[in-house]
Design a protein around this motif. Sequence first.
Motif, PDB file in Angstrom:
ATOM      1  N   GLY A   1      30.631  35.764  22.091  1.00  0.00           N
ATOM      2  CA  GLY A   1      30.211  36.952  22.836  1.00  0.00           C
ATOM      3  C   GLY A   1      28.827  36.813  23.427  1.00  0.00           C
ATOM      4  N   LEU A   2      27.896  36.247  22.644  1.00  0.00           N
ATOM      5  CA  LEU A   2      26.530  36.086  23.144  1.00  0.00           C
ATOM      6  C   LEU A   2      26.411  34.899  24.094  1.00  0.00           C
ATOM      7  N   LEU A   3      27.264  33.895  23.952  1.00  0.00           N
ATOM      8  CA  LEU A   3      27.289  32.812  24.935  1.00  0.00           C
ATOM      9  C   LEU A   3      27.768  33.340  26.294  1.00  0.00           C
ATOM     10  N   LYS A   4      28.719  34.247  26.276  1.00  0.00           N
ATOM     11  CA  LYS A   4      29.151  34.878  27.529  1.00  0.00           C
ATOM     12  C   LYS A   4      28.024  35.730  28.106  1.00  0.00           C
ATOM     13  N   LEU A   5      27.312  36.424  27.234  1.00  0.00           N
ATOM     14  CA  LEU A   5      26.176  37.224  27.695  1.00  0.00           C
ATOM     15  C   LEU A   5      25.100  36.333  28.298  1.00  0.00           C
ATOM     16  N   ARG A   6      24.858  35.185  27.675  1.00  0.00           N
ATOM     17  CA  ARG A   6      23.908  34.215  28.218  1.00  0.00           C
ATOM     18  C   ARG A   6      24.338  33.745  29.603  1.00  0.00           C
TER      19      ARG A   6
ATOM     20  N   SER B   1      26.282  46.061  34.172  1.00  0.00           N
ATOM     21  CA  SER B   1      26.115  46.238  32.731  1.00  0.00           C
ATOM     22  C   SER B   1      27.148  45.406  31.997  1.00  0.00           C
ATOM     23  N   ALA B   2      26.867  45.130  30.717  1.00  0.00           N
ATOM     24  CA  ALA B   2      27.803  44.381  29.880  1.00  0.00           C
ATOM     25  C   ALA B   2      27.718  44.894  28.455  1.00  0.00           C
ATOM     26  N   VAL B   3      28.818  44.760  27.732  1.00  0.00           N
ATOM     27  CA  VAL B   3      28.849  45.032  26.303  1.00  0.00           C
ATOM     28  C   VAL B   3      29.419  43.800  25.630  1.00  0.00           C
ATOM     29  N   ALA B   4      28.626  43.204  24.741  1.00  0.00           N
ATOM     30  CA  ALA B   4      29.026  41.960  24.076  1.00  0.00           C
ATOM     31  C   ALA B   4      29.034  42.146  22.571  1.00  0.00           C
ATOM     32  N   GLY B   5      30.065  41.592  21.937  1.00  0.00           N
ATOM     33  CA  GLY B   5      30.132  41.542  20.490  1.00  0.00           C
ATOM     34  C   GLY B   5      30.058  40.104  20.029  1.00  0.00           C
ATOM     35  N   LEU B   6      30.607  39.833  18.855  1.00  0.00           N
ATOM     36  CA  LEU B   6      30.609  38.464  18.350  1.00  0.00           C
ATOM     37  C   LEU B   6      31.506  37.553  19.188  1.00  0.00           C
ATOM     38  N   HIS B   7      32.597  38.108  19.712  1.00  0.00           N
ATOM     39  CA  HIS B   7      33.569  37.287  20.424  1.00  0.00           C
ATOM     40  C   HIS B   7      33.844  37.776  21.840  1.00  0.00           C
ATOM     41  N   ARG B   8      33.950  39.085  22.024  1.00  0.00           N
ATOM     42  CA  ARG B   8      34.324  39.615  23.334  1.00  0.00           C
ATOM     43  C   ARG B   8      33.094  40.019  24.136  1.00  0.00           C
ATOM     44  N   CYS B   9      33.291  40.100  25.454  1.00  0.00           N
ATOM     45  CA  CYS B   9      32.252  40.611  26.339  1.00  0.00           C
ATOM     46  C   CYS B   9      32.946  41.244  27.531  1.00  0.00           C
ATOM     47  N   VAL B  10      32.557  42.486  27.860  1.00  0.00           N
ATOM     48  CA  VAL B  10      33.117  43.178  29.018  1.00  0.00           C
ATOM     49  C   VAL B  10      31.979  43.563  29.955  1.00  0.00           C
ATOM     50  N   ILE B  11      32.324  43.699  31.236  1.00  0.00           N
ATOM     51  CA  ILE B  11      31.298  43.976  32.246  1.00  0.00           C
ATOM     52  C   ILE B  11      31.723  45.114  33.150  1.00  0.00           C
ATOM     53  N   GLN B  12      30.728  45.721  33.777  1.00  0.00           N
ATOM     54  CA  GLN B  12      30.952  46.715  34.824  1.00  0.00           C
ATOM     55  C   GLN B  12      29.898  46.482  35.907  1.00  0.00           C
ATOM     56  N   PRO B  13      30.284  45.811  36.993  1.00  0.00           N
ATOM     57  CA  PRO B  13      29.321  45.539  38.063  1.00  0.00           C
ATOM     58  C   PRO B  13      28.974  46.807  38.847  1.00  0.00           C
ATOM     59  N   ARG B  14      27.906  46.737  39.589  1.00  0.00           N
ATOM     60  CA  ARG B  14      27.417  47.890  40.350  1.00  0.00           C
ATOM     61  C   ARG B  14      28.470  48.439  41.306  1.00  0.00           C
ATOM     62  N   ALA B  15      29.150  47.528  42.005  1.00  0.00           N
ATOM     63  CA  ALA B  15      30.110  47.963  43.010  1.00  0.00           C
ATOM     64  C   ALA B  15      31.338  48.642  42.407  1.00  0.00           C
ATOM     65  N   ALA B  16      31.584  48.408  41.104  1.00  0.00           N
ATOM     66  CA  ALA B  16      32.760  48.990  40.453  1.00  0.00           C
ATOM     67  C   ALA B  16      32.383  50.084  39.463  1.00  0.00           C
ATOM     68  N   THR B  17      31.143  50.545  39.525  1.00  0.00           N
ATOM     69  CA  THR B  17      30.703  51.598  38.611  1.00  0.00           C
ATOM     70  C   THR B  17      31.278  52.941  39.041  1.00  0.00           C
ATOM     71  N   PRO B  18      31.971  53.638  38.144  1.00  0.00           N
ATOM     72  CA  PRO B  18      32.540  54.947  38.497  1.00  0.00           C
ATOM     73  C   PRO B  18      31.449  56.011  38.624  1.00  0.00           C
ATOM     74  N   ARG B  19      31.861  57.195  39.001  1.00  0.00           N
ATOM     75  CA  ARG B  19      30.913  58.276  39.235  1.00  0.00           C
ATOM     76  C   ARG B  19      31.177  59.416  38.240  1.00  0.00           C
ATOM     77  N   PRO B  20      30.701  59.282  37.024  1.00  0.00           N
ATOM     78  CA  PRO B  20      30.889  60.367  36.061  1.00  0.00           C
ATOM     79  C   PRO B  20      30.107  61.612  36.500  1.00  0.00           C
ATOM     80  N   VAL B  21      30.690  62.770  36.219  1.00  0.00           N
ATOM     81  CA  VAL B  21      30.043  64.042  36.517  1.00  0.00           C
ATOM     82  C   VAL B  21      30.054  64.884  35.240  1.00  0.00           C
ATOM     83  N   TRP B  22      28.901  65.372  34.871  1.00  0.00           N
ATOM     84  CA  TRP B  22      28.777  66.161  33.644  1.00  0.00           C
ATOM     85  C   TRP B  22      29.364  67.555  33.849  1.00  0.00           C
ATOM     86  N   ASN B  23      30.393  67.841  33.061  1.00  0.00           N
ATOM     87  CA  ASN B  23      30.977  69.174  33.106  1.00  0.00           C
ATOM     88  C   ASN B  23      31.563  69.479  31.726  1.00  0.00           C
TER      89      ASN B  23
END
Length: 383
Positions: A147-152, A284-306
């Motif tokens: 996971g951290l090698l992917k983050l690297r 952004s990315a979230v990495a654990g010991l083995h997995r790593c997931v990403i969310q690039p700027r162009a694919a970032t959703p638009r959450p609205v607080w309600n």
Amino acid sequence: MAPRTLGVVMNGVTGRMGYRQHLVRSVLAINAQGGVELADGSRVVLEPLLVGRDSTKLSEIAERHGLTRWTTDLDAALGEDGYPVYFDSLLTAVREKSLVKAIDAGKHIYTEKPTAESVESALMLARRARDAGVKNGVVHDKIYLPGLLKLRRLVDSGFFGQILSVRGEFGYWVFEGDWQPAQRPSWNYRSEDGGGIVMDMFCHWNYVLENLFGGVKAVTARAVTHIPERVDERGNTYRATADDAAYAIFELDGGVIAQLNSSWCVRVHRDELVEFQVDGTKGSAVAGLHRCVIQPRAATPRPVWNPDLSETQSYRDQWQEVPDNTVFDNGFKAQWEQFIRHVVEDAPHPYDFLSGARGVRLAEAGLESSRTQRRVELGELRL
């Protein structure tokens, strides 16, 4: 070309980490693959000499794995000319004395962390090893994990743009030992035996942060003992004198802010026992010991607080998995191989006693911050 043999004195192999991660999954696994491959194509196999206090356990381990050399006499083991490398996975409280003996015996040293209980002692060991001309390394296993090698890989590719912050969660519920046996040894919860989650985990956080995001400049921390009494391996109730949780803010070079929670008193609602979320201007990315997931700027959703409406979208489903793209080896084994190459052919290995001392310094600073309720700045460590 026949492989050459390199003798390794292994002290503390009857413990959980020394046995499973270092003897079985590293040294014996290296031999099973034919040894460590060097730059010229030749190989080095390792001949372990097991050291510990319990002769029964040592003989059982040796017999189980077809090994012939073991002893309860550390001085005798260090006197063996055919074993130029010393490995230490003893309790923190007794490690310094053994490392000094190994340095004075002229052994190259690879050791678990922390190297000592104080930064002064850790620096003393680094200076002593330098003056003796022995090569030295400290276990930095987390940065060898998939996971951290992917983050690297993401950091090196510029995926994040400007990195803004890091948030980390580590820990799990360690049973108190009464109605279920604890998953960790009781000494972890006694400060007089070198226990405490700050001394254990801040050494890890130091090298993870400085190798991925930047050196730590300052820390604000709160260390606590949430569970005051536990039950040891013999069924005896004892008072927990060491911290079992720590909550910290680390200020890094370049303005990055890292917030890391470490706890043996938390129930897991994560995909892995440790996770790091890294947020940057381009992704952004979230990495654990083995997995790593990403969310690039162009694919970032638009959450609205309600708060008046129930959530209908799954935020986790909006992240993309980072592929392996390679075969990841066991992290402990990978660093063993790197250190052996360092000893035999002087290949790079930057994770030396000085790096280990920086980890001890961060732990000390975290405890000082908690004790004084102040932000503590860290200066540069030099030999």
